[in-house]
Design an enzyme around this catalytic site. Structure first.
Site, PDB file in Angstrom:
ATOM      1  CG  HIS A  19      31.881  -1.884 -34.713  1.00 13.87           C
ATOM      2  ND1 HIS A  19      33.107  -1.244 -34.677  1.00 13.87           N
ATOM      3  CD2 HIS A  19      31.830  -2.501 -35.928  1.00 13.87           C
ATOM      4  CE1 HIS A  19      33.753  -1.477 -35.820  1.00 13.87           C
ATOM      5  NE2 HIS A  19      32.992  -2.242 -36.579  1.00 13.87           N
ATOM      6  CG  HIS A  21      29.919  -4.122 -40.330  1.00 13.98           C
ATOM      7  ND1 HIS A  21      29.960  -2.930 -41.016  1.00 13.98           N
ATOM      8  CD2 HIS A  21      30.953  -4.097 -39.444  1.00 13.98           C
ATOM      9  CE1 HIS A  21      30.991  -2.209 -40.568  1.00 13.98           C
ATOM     10  NE2 HIS A  21      31.600  -2.897 -39.621  1.00 13.98           N
ATOM     11  CG  HIS A 195      34.954   1.031 -39.549  1.00 15.75           C
ATOM     12  ND1 HIS A 195      33.649   1.398 -39.349  1.00 15.75           N
ATOM     13  CD2 HIS A 195      34.983  -0.339 -39.489  1.00 15.75           C
ATOM     14  CE1 HIS A 195      32.913   0.307 -39.169  1.00 15.75           C
ATOM     15  NE2 HIS A 195      33.691  -0.763 -39.255  1.00 15.75           N
ATOM     16  CD  GLU A 198      39.640  -3.291 -38.540  1.00 17.60           C
ATOM     17  OE1 GLU A 198      39.336  -4.482 -38.400  1.00 17.60           O
ATOM     18  OE2 GLU A 198      39.098  -2.549 -39.377  1.00 17.60           O
ATOM     19  CG  ASP A 276      33.777  -5.825 -36.968  1.00 15.94           C
ATOM     20  OD1 ASP A 276      33.054  -5.100 -37.682  1.00 15.94           O
ATOM     21  OD2 ASP A 276      35.011  -5.906 -37.142  1.00 15.94           O
ATOM     22  CG  ASP A 277      31.883  -7.968 -40.142  1.00 13.35           C
ATOM     23  OD1 ASP A 277      30.967  -7.622 -40.892  1.00 13.35           O
ATOM     24  OD2 ASP A 277      32.863  -7.240 -39.864  1.00 13.35           O
TER      25      ASP A 277
END
Length: 337
Positions: A19, A21, A195, A198, A276-277
């Site tokens: 996961h 991005h 997704h 969340e 994630d980011d």
């Protein structure tokens, strides 16, 4: 307080990241370098000023600055440079395999050819010692028609990506909005993920499973609000790609000590840890592991489980998957000695 031996073990163990991005790995320094290279005007005067803007209250406030950062990506080489930078950080964190999300609509809406997006990211993956594959993600705040158009535009490059995902603003954009395009993606033989759970409710996890027929749930931390759903996820061993630093940065949990990772593991769920980011949320893979192990009563057995889960949940050929699992087992056997 975490001891040094556990810290070293978390940093050194083989990992899979499922996961990430790629646009969310764009560090402020590279944003400024690409802005200069491409003569893009930024709303921030310095790297420091941009970093100070990373004070998010929720998913939407993050997305606003995330899309602004992506505005510097114009040429194939820009996508190559961004991806190379991420893979170097992943390698330093002992990531052996990464499955990378990319958002073509973020770029094609600005007139960037989809071939430049996919070509640059894919070429960087081929040039890295880290095993890396790509998952094309649709932006859920846009229409299903837009997703269909993106899929069709990407299909000439279909040998360069293995899966389809669904990301961006969750609330008000339920998975079933994309039922037809995901059916088409499954017909084409792509892996599918989404997704869900969340900021959105547990019901979104259910419709992602039942309507989109996804193989993994990205995030999914709100599943514990529904006991029947939690039991189903455990029974079917549907992987959750959990992102601890992201969850606290976006206020899904107020503090890391309140994160439900241990409860998810105790419920028998196939939980993985991911970044994630990472440029925006304060850390790559090792930082996520260290933060959650520092805050929760997690130990050696949990580390081994999480390391194995990453490879178990990966979209890898059986032989490659087993080789990575054997590497994890050998690492932990040596650590026990």
């Amino acid at each position: 307080m975490m001891n040094d031996a556990l810290r070293a073990l978390l940093q050194g163990m083989p990992k899979a990241e499922l996961h990430i991005h790629i646009e969310g790995s764009l560090e402020p320094e590279l944003i400024f370098a690409l802005a200069r290279r491409n003569a893009v005007a930024l709303a921030y005067e310095s790297v420091e000023q941009l970093r100070l803007a990373y004070a998010f209250e929720d998913l939407q406030s993050f997305l606003d600055i995330y899309y602004a950062g992506a505005s510097v990506l114009l040429k194939e080489q820009d996508f190559y440079d961004m991806t190379s930078a991420y893979l170097a950080r992943a390698q330093a964190d002992n990531v052996r395999h990464a499955e990378i999300f990319f958002d073509p609509q973020t770029h094609t809406a600005r007139g960037v050819p989809i071939e430049a997006v996919i070509g640059g990211i894919h070429r960087a993956c081929q040039d890295s010692p880290v095993s890396a594959t790509l998952i094309l993600s649709f932006l859920r705040h846009l229409s299903e028609e837009d997703a269909f158009a993106t899929l069709e535009a990407a299909l000439p490059q279909r040998d360069k990506f293995i899966g389809i995902g669904l990301d961006s603003s969750e609330v008000g954009n339920p998975p079933e909005k994309f039922a037809r395009v995901f059916a088409r993606c499954r017909e084409l033989g792509f892996h599918v993920v989404a997704h869900a759970g969340e900021e959105g409710p547990p019901a979104y996890i259910e419709t992602a499973l039942d309507v989109l027929k996804v193989e993994r749930i990205d995030h999914g931390v709100r599943c514990l609000e529904d006991a029947a759903l939690t039991r189903r996820l455990a029974r079917e061993q549907i992987a959750l790609t959990v992102c601890p630093l992201s969850n606290t940065k976006l206020c899904v949990f107020d503090t890391m000590a309140e994160h439900n990772l241990l409860q998810l593991l105790d419920a028998g769920l196939l939980v993985t840890v991911n970044s994630d980011d990472p440029a925006y949320f304060g850390g790559y893979m090792n930082a996520n592991f260290l933060a959650v192990f520092e805050a929760l009563p997690l130990g050696l057995a949990h580390a081994r489980t999480l390391a194995r889960n990453g490879f178990t949940a990966a979209f890898l050929p059986a032989a490659a998957k087993q080789a990575y699992l054997d590497e994890v087992d050998a690492f932990f056997a040596a650590a026990a000695v």
